[in-house]
Design a protein around this motif. Structure first.
Motif, PDB file in Angstrom:
ATOM      1  N   ALA A 124       0.563  -1.048   0.106  1.00  0.00           N
ATOM      2  CA  ALA A 124      -0.023   0.034  -0.345  1.00  0.00           C
ATOM      3  C   ALA A 124       1.453   1.587   0.298  1.00  0.00           C
ATOM      4  O   ALA A 124       2.021   1.554   1.048  1.00  0.00           O
ATOM      5  CB  ALA A 124      -1.175   0.200   1.235  1.00  0.00           C
ATOM      6  N   ILE A 125      -0.024   1.879   0.025  1.00  0.00           N
ATOM      7  CA  ILE A 125       1.038   3.931  -0.183  1.00  0.00           C
ATOM      8  C   ILE A 125      -0.518   4.408   0.551  1.00  0.00           C
ATOM      9  O   ILE A 125      -1.178   4.712  -0.225  1.00  0.00           O
ATOM     10  CB  ILE A 125       0.856   4.339  -1.787  1.00  0.00           C
ATOM     11  N   LEU A 126      -0.025   5.114   1.430  1.00  0.00           N
ATOM     12  CA  LEU A 126       0.067   6.298   2.220  1.00  0.00           C
ATOM     13  C   LEU A 126       0.315   7.475   1.719  1.00  0.00           C
ATOM     14  O   LEU A 126       1.591   7.786   1.489  1.00  0.00           O
ATOM     15  CB  LEU A 126      -0.592   6.333   3.922  1.00  0.00           C
ATOM     16  N   SER A 127      -0.446   9.090   1.318  1.00  0.00           N
ATOM     17  CA  SER A 127      -0.378  10.305   1.149  1.00  0.00           C
ATOM     18  C   SER A 127      -1.118  10.981   1.811  1.00  0.00           C
ATOM     19  O   SER A 127      -1.943  10.958   1.735  1.00  0.00           O
ATOM     20  CB  SER A 127       0.250  10.013  -0.159  1.00  0.00           C
ATOM     21  N   ARG A 128      -0.120  12.059   2.181  1.00  0.00           N
ATOM     22  CA  ARG A 128      -0.993  13.118   2.799  1.00  0.00           C
ATOM     23  C   ARG A 128      -0.422  14.650   1.748  1.00  0.00           C
ATOM     24  O   ARG A 128      -0.694  15.770   2.362  1.00  0.00           O
ATOM     25  CB  ARG A 128      -1.002  13.599   4.146  1.00  0.00           C
ATOM     26  N   VAL A 129      -0.209  14.602   0.251  1.00  0.00           N
ATOM     27  CA  VAL A 129       0.361  15.302  -0.411  1.00  0.00           C
ATOM     28  C   VAL A 129      -0.283  14.478  -1.651  1.00  0.00           C
ATOM     29  O   VAL A 129       0.527  15.353  -2.633  1.00  0.00           O
ATOM     30  CB  VAL A 129       2.340  15.557  -0.158  1.00  0.00           C
ATOM     31  N   GLY A 130      -1.350  13.833  -1.908  1.00  0.00           N
ATOM     32  CA  GLY A 130      -1.700  14.421  -3.336  1.00  0.00           C
ATOM     33  C   GLY A 130      -1.332  12.714  -3.221  1.00  0.00           C
ATOM     34  O   GLY A 130      -0.574  11.734  -2.783  1.00  0.00           O
ATOM     35  N   LEU A 131      -2.467  12.089  -3.982  1.00  0.00           N
ATOM     36  CA  LEU A 131      -2.005  10.635  -4.630  1.00  0.00           C
ATOM     37  C   LEU A 131      -2.656  10.097  -6.014  1.00  0.00           C
ATOM     38  O   LEU A 131      -3.736  10.316  -5.515  1.00  0.00           O
ATOM     39  CB  LEU A 131      -2.735   9.249  -3.291  1.00  0.00           C
ATOM     40  N   GLY A 132      -2.401   9.183  -6.788  1.00  0.00           N
ATOM     41  CA  GLY A 132      -2.036   9.671  -8.467  1.00  0.00           C
ATOM     42  C   GLY A 132      -2.166   9.097  -9.212  1.00  0.00           C
ATOM     43  O   GLY A 132      -1.269   8.030  -8.577  1.00  0.00           O
ATOM     44  N   ASP A 133      -3.087   8.675 -10.229  1.00  0.00           N
ATOM     45  CA  ASP A 133      -2.333   7.306 -11.298  1.00  0.00           C
ATOM     46  C   ASP A 133      -2.005   6.704 -10.494  1.00  0.00           C
ATOM     47  O   ASP A 133      -1.010   5.967 -10.517  1.00  0.00           O
ATOM     48  CB  ASP A 133      -1.445   7.905 -12.124  1.00  0.00           C
TER      49      ASP A 133
END
Length: 260
Positions: A66-75
């Motif tokens: 998995a990937i978590l992001s609070r700076v945007g997560l796209g594509d």
DNA sequence: ATGGTTGTTGCACAA
């Protein structure tokens, strides 16, 4: 941007500790391995409550990234790029996070040099290189972070004499890692730390963590543009302490925005 | 040389 990778060894068992760690450390991006969750069992809402978008590629019981992001997560993209033989297991997921192409990877363990799983490991590593060639350019901002199940050098294990004939240190898998890095990626940890005895994983058994018997197998590989902007890296050994820890500790990389 | 531990699921296997 603070980028982290952590093999949590079951997100179901580890969710409270992961939540605590996210709230305390506040990475901008976290690559997770070994969720051991089915695709639809990922706690997206719990991550959202902490301010993180999330993408999960899971299969249940084993593996899962998995990937978590609070700076945007796209594509977001599961598995290898089109045109590469897809992996039957859930071991790589990629997404754009804050302008960086981030991949969370869980490289096969290999089990033993004469085991078919070791051939699978080498094949998987070759496919990761092909995936990078297909999806990225060396000049891009790229991070490939995760549990590589490879100690890049002898100084990355507690006692190389006890590893003879074992996986994680063999020539072919180290060569395969070098081939991946030759795409244009750097083991960022070694930009900041030269010492031996700095590890990210310790066996649960025999008090290995407290005895200092571990391996550095969790890596944050970064392309040159990212590596040159990085200013600090560390293993958060505190996360390996206390009640019900994963057998891996998170590895962190701090990357500047290039305006310094 | 062996055992030790944890997680998932099952009556072992994977790590």
């Amino acid at each position: 941007m603070l980028i982290a990778t952590w093999n949590v060894n079951s997100l179901k068992a580890r969710l409270p500790r992961v939540q605590e760690w996210l709230a305390e450390v506040g990475p901008d991006v976290l690559c997770i391995q070994e969720t051991k969750l089915a695709q639809d069992k990922f706690p997206h809402a719990a991550m959202d409550a902490l301010g993180y978008e999330s993408v999960h590629f899971g299969q249940g019981q084993w593996n899962g990234v998995a990937i978590l992001s609070r700076v945007g997560l796209g594509d977001a993209r599961p598995n290898f790029a089109p045109g590469i033989e897809p992996d039957a297991e859930a071991r790589i997921v990629s997404a754009m996070c804050g302008g960086i192409r981030v991949s969370s990877v869980y490289v096969p363990n290999g089990r033993a040099l004469d085991h078919e799983h070791y051939a699978y490991k080498l094949s998987w590593l070759a496919r990761l290189r092909a995936h990078l060639d297909a999806e990225c350019s060396p000049g891009d901002d790229v991070v490939v972070a995760g549990d590589f199940n490879i100690a890049p050098e002898d100084r990355d294990v507690w006692d190389i004499s006890k590893m003879e004939g074992s996986t994680h240190v063999s020539g072919p898998e180290r060569d395969a890692l070098s081939t991946i890095c030759q795409f244009g990626l750097e083991d960022t940890f070694r930009r900041f730390h030269d010492d031996a005895g700095l590890f990210s994983w310790w066996d649960y058994r025999g008090g290995d963590f407290h005895q200092g018997r571990g391996m550095r197998i969790d890596l944050v590989l970064a392309s040159r543009s990212v590596a040159e902007r990085s200013t600090w890296t560390s293993v958060d050994r505190n996360a390996r302490k206390g009640q019900q820890p994963s057998d891996h500790a998170p590895v962190l990389l701090l990357v500047g925005d290039g305006t310094e």
